[in-house]
Design a protein around this motif. Structure first.
Motif, PDB file in Angstrom:
ATOM      1  N   HIS A   1     -10.384 -25.587  75.106  1.00 65.90           N
ATOM      2  CA  HIS A   1     -11.622 -25.766  74.344  1.00 65.90           C
ATOM      3  C   HIS A   1     -12.535 -26.795  75.013  1.00 65.90           C
ATOM      4  O   HIS A   1     -13.763 -26.688  74.952  1.00 65.90           O
ATOM      5  CB  HIS A   1     -11.320 -26.158  72.899  1.00 65.90           C
ATOM      6  CG  HIS A   1     -10.920 -27.587  72.727  1.00 65.90           C
ATOM      7  ND1 HIS A   1      -9.622 -28.014  72.879  1.00 65.90           N
ATOM      8  CD2 HIS A   1     -11.658 -28.696  72.416  1.00 65.90           C
ATOM      9  CE1 HIS A   1      -9.559 -29.315  72.675  1.00 65.90           C
ATOM     10  NE2 HIS A   1     -10.777 -29.756  72.400  1.00 65.90           N
ATOM     11  N   THR A   2     -11.956 -27.782  75.686  1.00 62.57           N
ATOM     12  CA  THR A   2     -12.764 -28.800  76.364  1.00 62.57           C
ATOM     13  C   THR A   2     -13.543 -28.192  77.526  1.00 62.57           C
ATOM     14  O   THR A   2     -14.747 -28.432  77.696  1.00 62.57           O
ATOM     15  CB  THR A   2     -11.871 -29.936  76.883  1.00 62.57           C
ATOM     16  OG1 THR A   2     -11.140 -30.490  75.793  1.00 62.57           O
ATOM     17  CG2 THR A   2     -12.716 -31.016  77.547  1.00 62.57           C
ATOM     18  N   GLU A   3     -12.861 -27.383  78.342  1.00 60.52           N
ATOM     19  CA  GLU A   3     -13.514 -26.759  79.491  1.00 60.52           C
ATOM     20  C   GLU A   3     -14.577 -25.758  79.053  1.00 60.52           C
ATOM     21  O   GLU A   3     -15.685 -25.718  79.598  1.00 60.52           O
ATOM     22  CB  GLU A   3     -12.472 -26.060  80.370  1.00 60.52           C
ATOM     23  CG  GLU A   3     -11.596 -26.997  81.163  1.00 60.52           C
ATOM     24  CD  GLU A   3     -12.415 -27.820  82.149  1.00 60.52           C
ATOM     25  OE1 GLU A   3     -13.176 -27.225  82.937  1.00 60.52           O
ATOM     26  OE2 GLU A   3     -12.302 -29.058  82.124  1.00 60.52           O
ATOM     27  N   VAL A   4     -14.256 -24.940  78.076  1.00 58.40           N
ATOM     28  CA  VAL A   4     -15.219 -23.942  77.588  1.00 58.40           C
ATOM     29  C   VAL A   4     -16.431 -24.635  76.980  1.00 58.40           C
ATOM     30  O   VAL A   4     -17.577 -24.240  77.219  1.00 58.40           O
ATOM     31  CB  VAL A   4     -14.547 -22.999  76.569  1.00 58.40           C
ATOM     32  CG1 VAL A   4     -15.592 -22.086  75.926  1.00 58.40           C
ATOM     33  CG2 VAL A   4     -13.460 -22.179  77.244  1.00 58.40           C
ATOM     34  N   SER A   5     -16.211 -25.664  76.199  1.00 60.21           N
ATOM     35  CA  SER A   5     -17.323 -26.402  75.576  1.00 60.21           C
ATOM     36  C   SER A   5     -18.251 -26.998  76.629  1.00 60.21           C
ATOM     37  O   SER A   5     -19.471 -27.033  76.462  1.00 60.21           O
ATOM     38  CB  SER A   5     -16.780 -27.516  74.680  1.00 60.21           C
ATOM     39  OG  SER A   5     -15.994 -26.986  73.631  1.00 60.21           O
TER      40      SER A   5
ATOM     41  N   GLU B   1      -5.249  -9.576  76.116  1.00 58.08           N
ATOM     42  CA  GLU B   1      -4.614 -10.697  76.799  1.00 58.08           C
ATOM     43  C   GLU B   1      -5.473 -11.120  77.984  1.00 58.08           C
ATOM     44  O   GLU B   1      -5.795 -10.299  78.851  1.00 58.08           O
ATOM     45  CB  GLU B   1      -3.199 -10.331  77.258  1.00 58.08           C
ATOM     46  CG  GLU B   1      -2.210 -10.227  76.103  1.00 58.08           C
ATOM     47  CD  GLU B   1      -0.772 -10.154  76.581  1.00 58.08           C
ATOM     48  OE1 GLU B   1      -0.559 -10.118  77.815  1.00 58.08           O
ATOM     49  OE2 GLU B   1       0.137 -10.145  75.735  1.00 58.08           O
ATOM     50  N   VAL B   2      -5.847 -12.406  78.019  1.00 61.93           N
ATOM     51  CA  VAL B   2      -6.639 -12.977  79.104  1.00 61.93           C
ATOM     52  C   VAL B   2      -6.025 -14.331  79.450  1.00 61.93           C
ATOM     53  O   VAL B   2      -5.733 -15.132  78.551  1.00 61.93           O
ATOM     54  CB  VAL B   2      -8.111 -13.167  78.696  1.00 61.93           C
ATOM     55  CG1 VAL B   2      -8.908 -13.770  79.848  1.00 61.93           C
ATOM     56  CG2 VAL B   2      -8.713 -11.855  78.249  1.00 61.93           C
ATOM     57  N   SER B   3      -5.831 -14.602  80.716  1.00 61.06           N
ATOM     58  CA  SER B   3      -5.297 -15.915  81.091  1.00 61.06           C
ATOM     59  C   SER B   3      -6.357 -16.981  80.851  1.00 61.06           C
ATOM     60  O   SER B   3      -7.563 -16.712  80.909  1.00 61.06           O
ATOM     61  CB  SER B   3      -4.884 -15.917  82.561  1.00 61.06           C
ATOM     62  OG  SER B   3      -6.027 -15.867  83.405  1.00 61.06           O
ATOM     63  N   CYS B   4      -5.923 -18.180  80.580  1.00 62.41           N
ATOM     64  CA  CYS B   4      -6.864 -19.273  80.303  1.00 62.41           C
ATOM     65  C   CYS B   4      -7.786 -19.522  81.499  1.00 62.41           C
ATOM     66  O   CYS B   4      -8.982 -19.747  81.332  1.00 62.41           O
ATOM     67  CB  CYS B   4      -6.084 -20.545  79.969  1.00 62.41           C
ATOM     68  SG  CYS B   4      -5.271 -20.493  78.354  1.00 62.41           S
ATOM     69  N   SER B   5      -7.242 -19.446  82.708  1.00 61.19           N
ATOM     70  CA  SER B   5      -8.065 -19.692  83.906  1.00 61.19           C
ATOM     71  C   SER B   5      -9.157 -18.632  84.056  1.00 61.19           C
ATOM     72  O   SER B   5     -10.311 -18.951  84.357  1.00 61.19           O
ATOM     73  CB  SER B   5      -7.194 -19.716  85.155  1.00 61.19           C
ATOM     74  OG  SER B   5      -6.312 -20.818  85.118  1.00 61.19           O
ATOM     75  N   ALA B   6      -8.805 -17.355  83.845  1.00 60.51           N
ATOM     76  CA  ALA B   6      -9.792 -16.279  83.970  1.00 60.51           C
ATOM     77  C   ALA B   6     -10.857 -16.396  82.893  1.00 60.51           C
ATOM     78  O   ALA B   6     -12.042 -16.154  83.142  1.00 60.51           O
ATOM     79  CB  ALA B   6      -9.099 -14.926  83.895  1.00 60.51           C
ATOM     80  N   PHE B   7     -10.449 -16.787  81.702  1.00 62.83           N
ATOM     81  CA  PHE B   7     -11.421 -16.918  80.620  1.00 62.83           C
ATOM     82  C   PHE B   7     -12.410 -18.044  80.909  1.00 62.83           C
ATOM     83  O   PHE B   7     -13.620 -17.898  80.699  1.00 62.83           O
ATOM     84  CB  PHE B   7     -10.693 -17.171  79.302  1.00 62.83           C
ATOM     85  CG  PHE B   7     -11.611 -17.348  78.133  1.00 62.83           C
ATOM     86  CD1 PHE B   7     -12.406 -16.295  77.690  1.00 62.83           C
ATOM     87  CD2 PHE B   7     -11.706 -18.573  77.481  1.00 62.83           C
ATOM     88  CE1 PHE B   7     -13.271 -16.474  76.612  1.00 62.83           C
ATOM     89  CE2 PHE B   7     -12.557 -18.746  76.412  1.00 62.83           C
ATOM     90  CZ  PHE B   7     -13.335 -17.698  75.968  1.00 62.83           C
ATOM     91  N   ILE B   8     -11.925 -19.150  81.411  1.00 66.35           N
ATOM     92  CA  ILE B   8     -12.820 -20.262  81.754  1.00 66.35           C
ATOM     93  C   ILE B   8     -13.761 -19.856  82.879  1.00 66.35           C
ATOM     94  O   ILE B   8     -14.951 -20.197  82.868  1.00 66.35           O
ATOM     95  CB  ILE B   8     -12.000 -21.501  82.136  1.00 66.35           C
ATOM     96  CG1 ILE B   8     -11.307 -22.065  80.881  1.00 66.35           C
ATOM     97  CG2 ILE B   8     -12.876 -22.570  82.786  1.00 66.35           C
ATOM     98  CD1 ILE B   8     -10.366 -23.210  81.153  1.00 66.35           C
TER      99      ILE B   8
END
Length: 459
Positions: free
Chosen positions: A440-444, A401-408
């Motif tokens: 996906h937009t931020e990661v891309s 489990e990883v929060s979206c903010s931490a992953f970005i």
């Protein structure tokens, strides 16, 4: 199967026409590959534009029936890509093809396939063909592998063939079990006896894969005595009868060893120092499978940092690959000090504490795969890894489990050097800043390429 070849030939014995040849048993999907082989041959050129005369067309029709005009080197290239059964069928087409069938170059590399199940996905090599190969081509074999199913009978058959290879100069040997137990389920003395025959009669072994076998220390001593100057690669994970002293004997005497795969219980400070000796070549690849030597084992020995430092000083470019097959309570020993691991794979659940140690003590890490972590969020641990593991290029996460903010934030810190990113969609937890639809937009943007979470793991 039908294969068409076009173009003028430099060899006067090779017609300046289209040649058709047919032999049974070949599959349709080999057509394009066969054409590439023949068109790349020095005997074949691409046709020029223009009209052929009626005389040329007559010669063309004649050539369609004259399969024997193919140069030996062209037929040899074709035979090298054929399965044994197709190769044997093709050898009966004509005398010239039969001559090629017995050229020594064709028998440098061979894989014996042995199975007892009619439902097996690979076809077993026919016993008559095996005996023909041993009788006529044993002296030519250099790259040999045995692929067996899980049955003891197949393993014993492989050992029977091994014990007959007394007049050969094998350089590469592979014993491949498609499913356990295979070799481990047969008599140890029978296996060691057959393998020793090969070791005694070979003086040029360069690459050996004998994982999941009952090989032992004495047989390794025989290997070293005859092949210490040629051995370059040795893969022997899951060999329960080999001790740390047995593998140390190999490292001490085989100064040209470049690749080594073994279980963690064989790893020792003495072994790393032997591989770091000034007379030893630079090690390129060290794979370590971390699993219990005995059922119920919880405590594991530790390796001193000085030993790791000696290895990296001597072989700065070495890849240290570690596969962990332990439970959380069994991993307390690891990563308390700096460890030069480059590729790290956790096959079972790993704790937050261990993941937190990676960022602090694994500065050379380039690839990390975590198959499971449980229900604890690993935001802090993941960001710590991104901040301290400056060479990280690949990450795989599943059942974490990883929060979206931490992953970005992790992706932002790693940037475009992160060439492989396989994250299960279930891993990412929406928060107040980012939703799954936005991530996906931020990661891309940070990766410099289009990216989406995976629906199933790619490892």
């Amino acid at each position: 199967m039908v294969v068409f070849l076009q173009g003028p030939a430099r060899d006067p014995g090779f017609p300046n026409l289209v040649i058709l040849f047919i032999f049974g048993g070949m599959k349709r999907n080999r057509l394009s590959f066969m054409n590439k082989v023949l068109q790349s041959s020095p005997a074949v050129k691409q046709p020029k534009l223009g009209c052929h005369s009626s005389l040329s067309q007559t010669h063309m029709r004649a050539a369609l029936l004259d399969w024997g005009n193919l140069p030996h080197h062209v037929v040899l290239r074709i035979f090298q890509y054929l399965p044994l059964i197709d190769r044997a069928r093709a050898s009966s087409v004509c005398r010239r093809w039969n001559e090629v069938f017995h050229i020594p170059d064709l028998w440098r590399k061979f894989e014996f396939e042995l199975n007892q199940s009619a439902a097996s996905y690979f076809n077993s090599t026919h016993p008559d063909l095996i005996q023909q190969i041993i009788k006529k081509h044993a002296a030519h074999l250099q790259y040999v592998s045995f692929k067996v199913d899980s049955s003891t009978e197949s393993a014993e058959a492989a050992c029977g063939i091994l014990s007959q290879l007394v007049n050969c100069s094998i350089q590469t040997l592979g014993l491949i079990s498609t499913a356990k137990p295979s070799f481990l389920n047969m008599s140890k003395s029978h296996f060691v006896s057959a393998l020793t025959v090969l070791f005694v009669n070979s003086i040029s072994l360069s690459s050996i894969k004998i994982e999941d076998t009952p090989v032992d220390d004495p047989s390794l001593s025989i290997l070293v005595a005859n092949n210490s100057g040629t051995l370059r690669r040795l893969k022997m994970s899951s060999c329960p009868h080999v001790s740390s002293n047995g593998i140390l004997c190999v490292a001490d005497h085989c100064q040209g060893l470049r690749e080594l795969a073994l279980n963690y219980y064989m790893l020792s400070d003495k072994l790393l120092l032997a591989l770091s000796n000034e007379t030893h070549v630079n090690l390129e690849h060290l794979r370590i499978d971390v699993m219990g030597e005995n059922a119920g084992q919880i405590e594991f020995h530790s390796i001193k940092r000085q030993s790791w430092d000696a290895l990296i000083k001597h072989s700065p470019g070495v890849n240290v690959v570690m596969y962990f097959f332990l439970y959380e309570e069994e991993m307390e020993t690891f990563f308390k000090e700096e460890t030069p691991v480059t590729h790290l794979y956790f096959g079972r659940s790993v704790s937050k504490e261990i993941l937190g140690r990676l960022g602090l003590n694994c500065p050379r890490l380039t690839e990390l795969v975590v198959c499971a972590n449980g229900i604890q969020v690993i935001d802090t641990e993941l960001i710590c890894i991104a901040e301290h593991c400056k060479n990280l290029t690949a990450l795989g996460l599943s059942e974490c489990e990883v929060s979206c903010s931490a992953f970005i934030e992790f992706v932002r810190l790693c940037g475009r050097k992160l060439t492989h990113l396989s994250i299960m969609e279930e891993v990412l937890i929406p928060d107040d800043v980012y939703s799954l639809g936005e991530i996906h937009t931020e990661v891309s943007k940070y990766l410099g390429r289009i990216w989406f979470p995976d629906v199933m793991p790619l490892w």
